[in-house]
Design a protein around this motif. Structure first.
Motif, PDB file in Angstrom:
ATOM      1  N   GLU A 125      69.505  -7.852 -45.809  1.00 63.61           N
ATOM      2  CA  GLU A 125      70.576  -7.202 -46.566  1.00 63.61           C
ATOM      3  C   GLU A 125      71.418  -8.220 -47.352  1.00 63.61           C
ATOM      4  O   GLU A 125      71.949  -7.918 -48.384  1.00 63.61           O
ATOM      5  CB  GLU A 125      71.498  -6.412 -45.635  1.00 63.61           C
ATOM      6  N   HIS A 126      71.515  -9.409 -46.813  1.00 62.19           N
ATOM      7  CA  HIS A 126      72.318 -10.439 -47.472  1.00 62.19           C
ATOM      8  C   HIS A 126      71.469 -11.392 -48.312  1.00 62.19           C
ATOM      9  O   HIS A 126      71.934 -12.455 -48.719  1.00 62.19           O
ATOM     10  CB  HIS A 126      73.135 -11.216 -46.430  1.00 62.19           C
ATOM     11  N   GLY A 127      70.209 -11.023 -48.552  1.00 62.28           N
ATOM     12  CA  GLY A 127      69.340 -11.808 -49.427  1.00 62.28           C
ATOM     13  C   GLY A 127      68.856 -13.104 -48.830  1.00 62.28           C
ATOM     14  O   GLY A 127      68.444 -14.006 -49.543  1.00 62.28           O
ATOM     15  N   LYS A 128      68.864 -13.192 -47.500  1.00 61.98           N
ATOM     16  CA  LYS A 128      68.444 -14.438 -46.844  1.00 61.98           C
ATOM     17  C   LYS A 128      67.148 -14.265 -46.054  1.00 61.98           C
ATOM     18  O   LYS A 128      66.759 -15.157 -45.319  1.00 61.98           O
ATOM     19  CB  LYS A 128      69.537 -14.933 -45.891  1.00 61.98           C
ATOM     20  N   GLY A 129      66.524 -13.091 -46.171  1.00 63.20           N
ATOM     21  CA  GLY A 129      65.355 -12.834 -45.342  1.00 63.20           C
ATOM     22  C   GLY A 129      64.065 -12.861 -46.085  1.00 63.20           C
ATOM     23  O   GLY A 129      63.900 -12.931 -47.231  1.00 63.20           O
ATOM     24  N   ASP A 182      65.335  -7.786 -34.569  1.00 65.94           N
ATOM     25  CA  ASP A 182      65.177  -6.929 -35.745  1.00 65.94           C
ATOM     26  C   ASP A 182      66.516  -6.693 -36.431  1.00 65.94           C
ATOM     27  O   ASP A 182      66.616  -6.720 -37.655  1.00 65.94           O
ATOM     28  CB  ASP A 182      64.575  -5.568 -35.371  1.00 65.94           C
ATOM     29  N   LEU A 183      67.550  -6.448 -35.642  1.00 67.14           N
ATOM     30  CA  LEU A 183      68.871  -6.201 -36.217  1.00 67.14           C
ATOM     31  C   LEU A 183      69.381  -7.433 -36.962  1.00 67.14           C
ATOM     32  O   LEU A 183      69.955  -7.318 -38.052  1.00 67.14           O
ATOM     33  CB  LEU A 183      69.857  -5.785 -35.124  1.00 67.14           C
ATOM     34  N   LYS A 184      69.143  -8.604 -36.398  1.00 76.56           N
ATOM     35  CA  LYS A 184      69.534  -9.843 -37.083  1.00 76.56           C
ATOM     36  C   LYS A 184      68.721 -10.021 -38.359  1.00 76.56           C
ATOM     37  O   LYS A 184      69.248 -10.435 -39.388  1.00 76.56           O
ATOM     38  CB  LYS A 184      69.351 -11.045 -36.152  1.00 76.56           C
ATOM     39  N   TRP A 185      67.438  -9.685 -38.300  1.00 79.84           N
ATOM     40  CA  TRP A 185      66.565  -9.781 -39.463  1.00 79.84           C
ATOM     41  C   TRP A 185      67.029  -8.821 -40.563  1.00 79.84           C
ATOM     42  O   TRP A 185      67.081  -9.185 -41.731  1.00 79.84           O
ATOM     43  CB  TRP A 185      65.134  -9.492 -39.022  1.00 79.84           C
ATOM     44  N   ILE A 186      67.404  -7.587 -40.184  1.00 82.68           N
ATOM     45  CA  ILE A 186      67.910  -6.612 -41.159  1.00 82.68           C
ATOM     46  C   ILE A 186      69.150  -7.166 -41.847  1.00 82.68           C
ATOM     47  O   ILE A 186      69.293  -7.081 -43.070  1.00 82.68           O
ATOM     48  CB  ILE A 186      68.202  -5.252 -40.485  1.00 82.68           C
ATOM     49  N   ALA A 187      70.054  -7.748 -41.065  1.00 89.27           N
ATOM     50  CA  ALA A 187      71.275  -8.322 -41.646  1.00 89.27           C
ATOM     51  C   ALA A 187      70.934  -9.436 -42.635  1.00 89.27           C
ATOM     52  O   ALA A 187      71.524  -9.519 -43.714  1.00 89.27           O
ATOM     53  CB  ALA A 187      72.181  -8.846 -40.544  1.00 89.27           C
ATOM     54  N   LEU A 245      62.376   3.766 -38.465  1.00 90.03           N
ATOM     55  CA  LEU A 245      62.941   3.882 -39.810  1.00 90.03           C
ATOM     56  C   LEU A 245      64.324   4.516 -39.764  1.00 90.03           C
ATOM     57  O   LEU A 245      65.251   4.073 -40.444  1.00 90.03           O
ATOM     58  CB  LEU A 245      62.021   4.719 -40.706  1.00 90.03           C
ATOM     59  N   PHE A 246      64.466   5.550 -38.952  1.00 88.32           N
ATOM     60  CA  PHE A 246      65.752   6.232 -38.813  1.00 88.32           C
ATOM     61  C   PHE A 246      66.808   5.279 -38.256  1.00 88.32           C
ATOM     62  O   PHE A 246      67.954   5.262 -38.705  1.00 88.32           O
ATOM     63  CB  PHE A 246      65.569   7.456 -37.914  1.00 88.32           C
ATOM     64  N   ALA A 247      66.413   4.466 -37.281  1.00 90.60           N
ATOM     65  CA  ALA A 247      67.338   3.487 -36.708  1.00 90.60           C
ATOM     66  C   ALA A 247      67.741   2.445 -37.749  1.00 90.60           C
ATOM     67  O   ALA A 247      68.924   2.097 -37.873  1.00 90.60           O
ATOM     68  CB  ALA A 247      66.694   2.807 -35.496  1.00 90.60           C
ATOM     69  N   ALA A 248      66.773   1.951 -38.524  1.00 88.04           N
ATOM     70  CA  ALA A 248      67.079   0.957 -39.561  1.00 88.04           C
ATOM     71  C   ALA A 248      68.005   1.554 -40.620  1.00 88.04           C
ATOM     72  O   ALA A 248      68.957   0.902 -41.070  1.00 88.04           O
ATOM     73  CB  ALA A 248      65.789   0.451 -40.206  1.00 88.04           C
TER      74      ALA A 248
END
Length: 191
Positions: free
Chosen positions: A187-191, A179-184, A134-137
């Protein structure tokens, strides 16, 4: 030992001050008993056990409000293992009052609490490393957008999804490149 503790407190305070002065948000995952050295940081993320060490007679919410006031941090994220997490924050009025005491005092209504826990579909297997994930995210979100202000609910929703991934696996969870790609995407409303 006291000499060492004073030096660490001074070093932490100086680093926080230097970074804050150039607009860098300092986030802290406290492991040491003296939290005064983190005064002025942007966010402090204790887990349940770290917060309990300081509670004594206070409940968690009162304790966290005290941390926000006394240490002049904008956010406290308490990670609560299988019970999720709670983000405590103060509004702009309280931030101004802390920075400029002549602006007035702050009220209980200046504090905000957002909680996110595991839902019925979450199969909790292992909570090791969930708080760190969670801290990393959260740090990734800060690096991308530079602030949580006005985005608290969005960031909590994202961290809830990361937390779900973390507790459904075994062993200490770490964010992967996927995970980092998924977060992006999220964040951009595409996940």
């Amino acid at each position: 030992k006291q000499w060492y503790q004073r030096r660490v407190r001074g070093l932490c305070s100086e680093v926080i001050r230097m970074f804050s002065n150039v607009g860098v948000k300092v986030v802290v995952d406290p492991k040491l008993p003296d939290w005064s050295k983190f005064k002025g940081s942007y966010l402090i993320k204790p887990n349940r056990e770290e917060a309990k060490k300081f509670l004594e007679r206070e409940n968690l919410e009162r304790f966290t409000e005290g941390v926000l006031r006394e240490l002049r941090v904008s956010y406290v994220l308490n990670t609560l293992d299988k019970d999720g997490m709670t983000l405590y924050s103060i509004n702009d009025h309280a931030r101004r009052a802390m920075k400029y005491p002549s602006a007035g005092s702050y009220l209980d209504s200046d504090f905000r609490t957002l909680s996110a826990g595991c839902d019925e579909s979450t199969r909790v297997v292992d909570v090791n490393g969930a708080g760190d994930a969670l801290f990393a995210a959260l740090t990734v979100c800060l690096l991308r957008k530079h602030s949580l202000e006005g985005r608290e609910e969005e960031v909590m929703s994202l961290m809830k999804l990361v937390g779900k991934r973390a507790v459904e696996g075994t062993g200490c969870y770490h964010l992967s490149e996927a995970d980092l790609k998924w977060i992006a995407k999220v964040e951009h409303g595409k996940g």
